[in-house]
Design an enzyme around this catalytic site. Sequence first.
Site, PDB file in Angstrom:
ATOM      1  N   CYS A   1       4.682  -5.993  -8.104  1.00  0.00           N
ATOM      2  CA  CYS A   1       4.837  -4.741  -8.849  1.00  0.00           C
ATOM      3  C   CYS A   1       5.592  -4.983 -10.153  1.00  0.00           C
ATOM      4  O   CYS A   1       5.447  -4.244 -11.116  1.00  0.00           O
ATOM      5  CB  CYS A   1       5.547  -3.709  -7.985  1.00  0.00           C
TER       6      CYS A   1
ATOM      7  N   GLU B   1       9.086   3.178  -4.130  1.00  0.00           N
ATOM      8  CA  GLU B   1       8.968   2.103  -5.119  1.00  0.00           C
ATOM      9  C   GLU B   1       7.477   1.864  -5.298  1.00  0.00           C
ATOM     10  O   GLU B   1       6.801   1.404  -4.377  1.00  0.00           O
ATOM     11  CB  GLU B   1       9.706   0.863  -4.623  1.00  0.00           C
TER      12      GLU B   1
ATOM     13  N   GLU C   1      -2.507  -0.503 -13.337  1.00  0.00           N
ATOM     14  CA  GLU C   1      -1.977  -1.654 -12.605  1.00  0.00           C
ATOM     15  C   GLU C   1      -3.130  -2.427 -11.960  1.00  0.00           C
ATOM     16  O   GLU C   1      -3.847  -1.887 -11.126  1.00  0.00           O
ATOM     17  CB  GLU C   1      -0.999  -1.195 -11.521  1.00  0.00           C
TER      18      GLU C   1
ATOM     19  N   LYS D   1       6.535   0.275   9.391  1.00  0.00           N
ATOM     20  CA  LYS D   1       5.082   0.083   9.486  1.00  0.00           C
ATOM     21  C   LYS D   1       4.667  -0.882   8.389  1.00  0.00           C
ATOM     22  O   LYS D   1       4.620  -0.532   7.213  1.00  0.00           O
ATOM     23  CB  LYS D   1       4.311   1.395   9.338  1.00  0.00           C
TER      24      LYS D   1
HETATM   25  O1  TXE Z   1      -1.620   0.415  -1.249  1.00  0.00           O
HETATM   26  P1  TXE Z   1      -1.136   1.648  -0.399  1.00  0.00           P
HETATM   27  P2  TXE Z   1      -2.804  -0.630  -0.992  1.00  0.00           P
HETATM   28  C1  TXE Z   1      -0.683  -1.093  -5.573  1.00  0.00           C
HETATM   29  C2  TXE Z   1      -1.554  -2.208  -6.137  1.00  0.00           C
HETATM   30  C3  TXE Z   1      -2.676  -2.280  -5.149  1.00  0.00           C
HETATM   31  C4  TXE Z   1      -2.852  -0.818  -4.801  1.00  0.00           C
HETATM   32  C5  TXE Z   1      -3.550  -0.537  -3.496  1.00  0.00           C
HETATM   33  O2  TXE Z   1      -2.038  -1.805  -7.400  1.00  0.00           O
HETATM   34  O3  TXE Z   1      -3.846  -2.831  -5.682  1.00  0.00           O
HETATM   35  O4  TXE Z   1      -1.523  -0.326  -4.748  1.00  0.00           O
HETATM   36  O5  TXE Z   1      -2.922  -1.280  -2.442  1.00  0.00           O
HETATM   37  C6  TXE Z   1       0.556   2.572   3.779  1.00  0.00           C
HETATM   38  N1  TXE Z   1       0.832   7.624   4.632  1.00  0.00           N
HETATM   39  N2  TXE Z   1       0.404  -1.626  -4.765  1.00  0.00           N
HETATM   40  O6  TXE Z   1      -4.054   0.094  -0.663  1.00  0.00           O
HETATM   41  O7  TXE Z   1      -2.267   2.485   0.064  1.00  0.00           O
HETATM   42  C7  TXE Z   1      -0.332   1.365   3.965  1.00  0.00           C
HETATM   43  O8  TXE Z   1      -0.759   1.261   5.310  1.00  0.00           O
HETATM   44  C8  TXE Z   1       1.733   6.660   4.893  1.00  0.00           C
HETATM   45  C9  TXE Z   1       1.664  -1.806  -5.443  1.00  0.00           C
HETATM   46  O9  TXE Z   1      -2.333  -1.654  -0.023  1.00  0.00           O
HETATM   47  O10 TXE Z   1      -0.092   2.310  -1.202  1.00  0.00           O
HETATM   48  C10 TXE Z   1       0.617   0.255   3.538  1.00  0.00           C
HETATM   49  O11 TXE Z   1       1.531  -0.049   4.582  1.00  0.00           O
HETATM   50  N3  TXE Z   1       1.512   5.364   4.620  1.00  0.00           N
HETATM   51  C11 TXE Z   1       2.752  -2.090  -4.519  1.00  0.00           C
HETATM   52  C12 TXE Z   1       1.377   0.904   2.377  1.00  0.00           C
HETATM   53  O12 TXE Z   1       1.251   2.295   2.578  1.00  0.00           O
HETATM   54  C13 TXE Z   1       0.356   5.035   4.032  1.00  0.00           C
HETATM   55  C14 TXE Z   1       2.496  -2.847  -3.297  1.00  0.00           C
HETATM   56  C15 TXE Z   1       0.848   0.551   0.996  1.00  0.00           C
HETATM   57  O13 TXE Z   1      -0.484   0.970   0.910  1.00  0.00           O
HETATM   58  C16 TXE Z   1      -0.623   6.006   3.722  1.00  0.00           C
HETATM   59  C17 TXE Z   1       1.194  -2.578  -2.733  1.00  0.00           C
HETATM   60  C18 TXE Z   1      -0.332   7.356   4.049  1.00  0.00           C
HETATM   61  N4  TXE Z   1      -1.188   8.361   3.770  1.00  0.00           N
HETATM   62  C19 TXE Z   1       0.207  -2.018  -3.488  1.00  0.00           C
HETATM   63  N5  TXE Z   1      -1.678   5.383   3.147  1.00  0.00           N
HETATM   64  C20 TXE Z   1       4.108  -2.352  -5.082  1.00  0.00           C
HETATM   65  N6  TXE Z   1       4.756  -1.315  -5.600  1.00  0.00           N
HETATM   66  O14 TXE Z   1       4.631  -3.454  -5.006  1.00  0.00           O
HETATM   67  C21 TXE Z   1      -1.384   4.063   3.082  1.00  0.00           C
HETATM   68  N7  TXE Z   1      -0.157   3.850   3.641  1.00  0.00           N
END
Ligand code: TXE
Length: 482
Positions: free
Chosen positions: A286, A252, A382, A177
């Site tokens: 990240c 991660e 972050e 996904k």
């Molecule tokens: O992250 P989410 P978001 C951090 C970064 C960013 C913040 C928010 O600080 O500003 O997170 O980003 C899926 N069950 N990182 O809102 O919510 C979602 O659809 C299952 C760091 O984008 O964590 C997407 O595919 N899946 C990071 C993925 O999770 C769920 C990279 C990431 O979304 C879900 C991205 C649920 N309940 C953001 N809710 C890194 N480590 O590199 C959301 N998703």
Amino acid sequence: MSDLQFFGHIIDNEEVDSLGGERFDVWNPWTREVWAQAADGMAADADRAVASARRAFDEGPWPRLGRVERGKAIHRLADLMEARTDDLARMDSTNMAKPFEQAKHDVARSVWNFRFFADHQRDHCGETFPMDSGHHTYSEFGPAGVVAAISPWNFPLMMASWKIAPAIAWGNTCIIKPSEDTPASVTLLGRLAVEAGFPPGVLNVLNGHGAPAGSSLTGDDRVDRVTFTGSSSTGKLVMASAATHLAPVSLELGGKGANIVFEDADLDNAVYWAVEAIFRNAGQICLAGSRLFVHRSIAEEFLRRFVSAAEALTIGDPFDPATRFSSLASKRHFEKVVSYVESARLLGGTVLTGGVADDGSWIVRPTIVTDLPLDASPYCEEIFGPVCVVNVFDTEAEAVHLANDTRYGLNAMLFTENLSRAHRVASALRAGTVWVNCFFIRDLRTPFGGVGDSGVGREGGNFSREFFTEPKAVVMQIDRKG
Ligand code: TXE
């Protein structure tokens, strides 16, 4: 009739709409226009994708194909990706304003992810131990089953490939996904897997939002492994959801990487990498070096050079070959980063350069902040954007203490010409990866992951094998004794 592109789900090798016809808009953050639509996965669509992957695992040829044939199929996919490099890169550049040259580099790294794991599963498939008791014992690494992979928007293709490649190489079937912000390149990858001749259900793409699409996958008891990259808060939800059916997770999560520049560093090199570490991909990494610690004796000279290198970055259209830096990936994310820059000012920080572009775009210019208190939110949390917070230190011990004083522990960097110090400090840093005099270099055989709020588990080489397989011990009697 709309001329918007459409990205469906790929289930059982067919590209399909959601069962209820739900769709969502896909934005181009550079033009600030909708350029495509994607199928919005609901619980029923997730159910369909999991059923397909389950069938492909339980009854299909993939887990039984043999390592050579499976490896060949994955290399065929990698060949197709290579041939379509520009198309894949164009998707990520359009979808998240990643400079096109960087997006092409990401495609090359994604291709390598597939090639590496296609070969790795052939070459590292077991171990044998002769026993003094008259037996020998060997380990076998069989596929775990159905893998749910959830990927983020900052490296849309690369992060997805990092999960899919080891999952399918080890004989599992997979549902990926992608983030709702960036469905394009992963959907194209799914189309290429069909073209490469993958059996139906081996690689399903489910588009949609975190809930219900992502949460339906993680909570489904037909799923055997959950691998996730995203925020720490969502990571906790994913872990809790997978725990309901005891599926192992690999998480991660975010980071707040420390970058330590010692007084004996090669300054040209340190400045070059400090810029890459926080401004590449507009800081949406990240692994970003977002907390920089510089020795007091060189702080003035270092900052002068760092600011000037940051200001020299060409900002603009991601498709202009001169562009090194473009807008943030979405309006929502732009607003988050802007709010951190504003709080940095309010909390006493000095913004040496950068800030909001103020031209209606979603650009935050390369930003360097000093004088922030160590409990200020832009220092501790972050930001995931082009904002570097700089502090000075006087001793090695102080630098290590500052670097480790965080909830995160994904990565750190240090710059020194002193070999003993390099080893000593690398060992003392609480982080999954430490770069010495460089940044962002990866060997896929090494562990990748973080401690604390940065994640759970490691992937890479044999670490991926441990996660994506069910290791088994077989004990054979050779001589009957006694
Ligand atoms: O992250 P989410 P978001 C951090 C970064 C960013 C913040 C928010 O600080 O500003 O997170 O980003 C899926 N069950 N990182 O809102 O919510 C979602 O659809 C299952 C760091 O984008 O964590 C997407 O595919 N899946 C990071 C993925 O999770 C769920 C990279 C990431 O979304 C879900 C991205 C649920 N309940 C953001 N809710 C890194 N480590 O590199 C959301 N998703």
